[in-house]
Design an enzyme around this catalytic site. Structure first.
Site, PDB file in Angstrom:
ATOM      1  N   GLU A 177       0.994  -1.309   0.234  1.00 24.46           N
ATOM      2  CA  GLU A 177      -0.401   0.272   0.158  1.00 24.46           C
ATOM      3  C   GLU A 177       0.934   1.421   0.014  1.00 24.46           C
ATOM      4  OE1 GLU A 177      -2.061   0.774   3.701  1.00 24.46           O
ATOM      5  OE2 GLU A 177      -3.465   1.730   3.159  1.00 24.46           O
TER       6      GLU A 177
ATOM      7  N   ASN B 169      -6.655   6.355  -1.740  1.00 22.45           N
ATOM      8  CA  ASN B 169      -6.186   5.740  -1.834  1.00 22.45           C
ATOM      9  C   ASN B 169      -6.058   3.705  -2.538  1.00 22.45           C
ATOM     10  OD1 ASN B 169      -4.069   3.483  -0.123  1.00 22.45           O
ATOM     11  ND2 ASN B 169      -4.419   3.740   1.501  1.00 22.45           N
TER      12      ASN B 169
ATOM     13  N   LYS C  54      -9.293   2.527  -1.667  1.00 22.41           N
ATOM     14  CA  LYS C  54      -9.024   1.373  -0.720  1.00 22.41           C
ATOM     15  C   LYS C  54     -10.939   1.745  -0.343  1.00 22.41           C
ATOM     16  CE  LYS C  54      -6.972   1.005   3.927  1.00 22.41           C
ATOM     17  NZ  LYS C  54      -5.743   1.739   4.195  1.00 22.41           N
TER      18      LYS C  54
ATOM     19  N   GLU D 127      -6.338   8.621   8.141  1.00 22.39           N
ATOM     20  CA  GLU D 127      -6.637   8.031   6.173  1.00 22.39           C
ATOM     21  C   GLU D 127      -8.233   8.712   5.865  1.00 22.39           C
ATOM     22  OE1 GLU D 127      -5.930   4.594   4.794  1.00 22.39           O
ATOM     23  OE2 GLU D 127      -4.600   3.591   6.565  1.00 22.39           O
TER      24      GLU D 127
ATOM     25  N   CYS E 183      -4.289  -3.249   2.821  1.00 24.78           N
ATOM     26  CA  CYS E 183      -4.873  -3.412   4.053  1.00 24.78           C
ATOM     27  C   CYS E 183      -5.920  -3.010   5.348  1.00 24.78           C
ATOM     28  CB  CYS E 183      -4.177  -1.678   4.200  1.00 24.78           C
ATOM     29  SG  CYS E 183      -3.226  -1.633   6.369  1.00 24.78           S
TER      30      CYS E 183
ATOM     31  N   ASN F 103       0.119  -1.213   4.884  1.00 24.50           N
ATOM     32  CA  ASN F 103       1.045  -0.390   6.210  1.00 24.50           C
ATOM     33  C   ASN F 103       0.207  -0.718   8.065  1.00 24.50           C
ATOM     34  OD1 ASN F 103       3.692   1.330   4.870  1.00 24.50           O
ATOM     35  ND2 ASN F 103       1.557   0.817   3.645  1.00 24.50           N
TER      36      ASN F 103
HETATM   37  N1  CDV Z   1      -2.783   1.492   6.813  1.00 24.06           N
HETATM   38  C1  CDV Z   1      -4.062   0.966   7.422  1.00 24.06           C
HETATM   39  O1  CDV Z   1      -5.045   0.895   6.666  1.00 24.06           O
HETATM   40  N2  CDV Z   1      -3.834   0.538   8.840  1.00 24.06           N
HETATM   41  C2  CDV Z   1      -4.702  -0.301   9.531  1.00 24.06           C
HETATM   42  C3  CDV Z   1      -3.999   0.165  10.962  1.00 24.06           C
HETATM   43  C4  CDV Z   1      -4.532   1.544  11.307  1.00 24.06           C
HETATM   44  C5  CDV Z   1      -5.145  -0.905  11.985  1.00 24.06           C
HETATM   45  C6  CDV Z   1      -4.535  -1.517   9.613  1.00 24.06           C
HETATM   46  O2  CDV Z   1      -5.602  -2.467   9.537  1.00 24.06           O
HETATM   47  O3  CDV Z   1      -3.481  -2.355   8.929  1.00 24.06           O
END
Ligand code: CDV
Length: 321
Positions: free
Chosen positions: A47, A107, A124, A143, A169, A194
């Protein structure tokens, strides 16, 4: 004839705030070169792979925010990655921050085929975190401030002999995401992430961060009888630990390859696409077994609706005996 797509989670170590796109792309090309030497034909980058994970900082000036976004793809800096992909015949997934012509911020990830052509785009859907500065957090997760929820849903694409889907993510924690693509016969779900190694929203033992990563990726793969390639940005990035732990889960739910480091690393597996068939035809034969008449809440309701207060008395089945 077996359908094997040798694939890799192309994990990146930290990207500093002052690291250039050209430098990040050079690191990705290096991973791609290593992939070529190992027979890899498809690879998944993380990501927001072109920059540091900028939502950790509160910024008021949108001019500054937009320095982290791309207005077109490929940009001049990213073009060499596309060119190498075409030269070496390696498709890829790339996450980046997208600024559209009409001013929307997403994103985003793209699916690029082994000829260097963009086949699919995903934005996203599940944006974690918050939209205003929160003083109690050691770092921010903004975000919800910098991105709008994706507007493209969960399509799938036929490419490189497989049916592909994409997610990013936090999406991986939501079973709705996998099932939306499972219902289109998805064979490979690619996702970059991430994930900080600490929960800044509430106290939680650190080991659960990796456990939950494996848990959701493995269960998504099993319950939809597909492969999931999950690729981290890893290591200490601008003082924040990112979990790493990139993995490839197969349709049985088992992990077939896993990162060993918190740096730039290629995690390779031979994906046998025919292994997706058995689960799709038996235990997860959706056409035979799903009961959609009982699932209305899943799309009709977001928050929890509790049953009425008070314990139920229950039916008396003992006093007459
Ligand atoms: N980049 C993300 O979406 N990170 C989230 C963190 C904040 C919990 C994740 O679900 O990994």
């Amino acid at each position: 004839m077996t359908r094997i797509l040798t694939s890799a989670a192309a994990q990146l170590g930290p990207i500093a705030r002052n690291e250039t796109r050209a430098s990040a792309v050079a690191r990705m090309i290096d991973l791609m070169k290593r992939g070529k030497e190992r027979g890899v034909r498809y690879m998944v980058f993380p990501e927001l792979a072109l920059t540091t994970f900028f939502p950790r900082w509160y910024m008021e000036d949108w001019k500054e925010v937009e320095t982290f976004f791309e207005k077109q793809m490929p940009t001049k800096d990213v073009l060499p990655l596309f060119e190498k992909a075409a030269e070496w015949g390696i498709g890829f997934y790339l996450g980046y921050a997208e600024l559209t012509e009409d001013g929307h911020h997403y994103n985003t990830s793209i699916l690029v085929n082994d000829k260097g052509r963009i086949v699919g785009k995903y934005r996203k859907v599940h944006l974690p975190g918050h939209s205003e500065y929160e003083a109690q957090r050691p770092w921010q997760h903004l975000e919800k401030r910098y991105f709008e929820p994706g507007d493209l849903g969960y399509p799938v694409w036929r490419s490189m002999g497989a049916i592909h889907g994409m997610a990013i993510c936090n999406d991986r924690r939501w079973p709705e995401m996998y099932r939306s693509m499972g219902l289109q016969g998805v064979e490979i779900i690619s996702l970059g992430y991430n994930t900080p190694d600490e929960n800044t929203a509430a106290a939680e033992p650190k080991h659960l961060r990796n456990f939950h990563n494996d848990l959701v990726v493995q269960s998504g793969a099993y319950q939809n009888s597909c492969y999931v390639i999950a690729t981290a940005k890893a290591g200490i990035e601008e003082g924040v630990g990112l979990i790493g732990g990139s993995l490839i889960a197969q349709p049985s739910g088992e992990i077939v390859a896993k990162a060993q480091t918190l740096g730039d690393e290629l995690v390779v597996a031979d994906l046998d696409l025919d292994l997706t068939v058995m689960g799709k035809q038996t235990i997860f034969n959706f056409a035979n077994h799903r009961r959609v008449e009982h699932y209305a809440r899943i799309t009709g309701q977001t928050g929890v609706e509790l049953p009425p207060e008070g314990d139920l008395e229950g039916e008396d089945v003992l006093s007459g005996k």
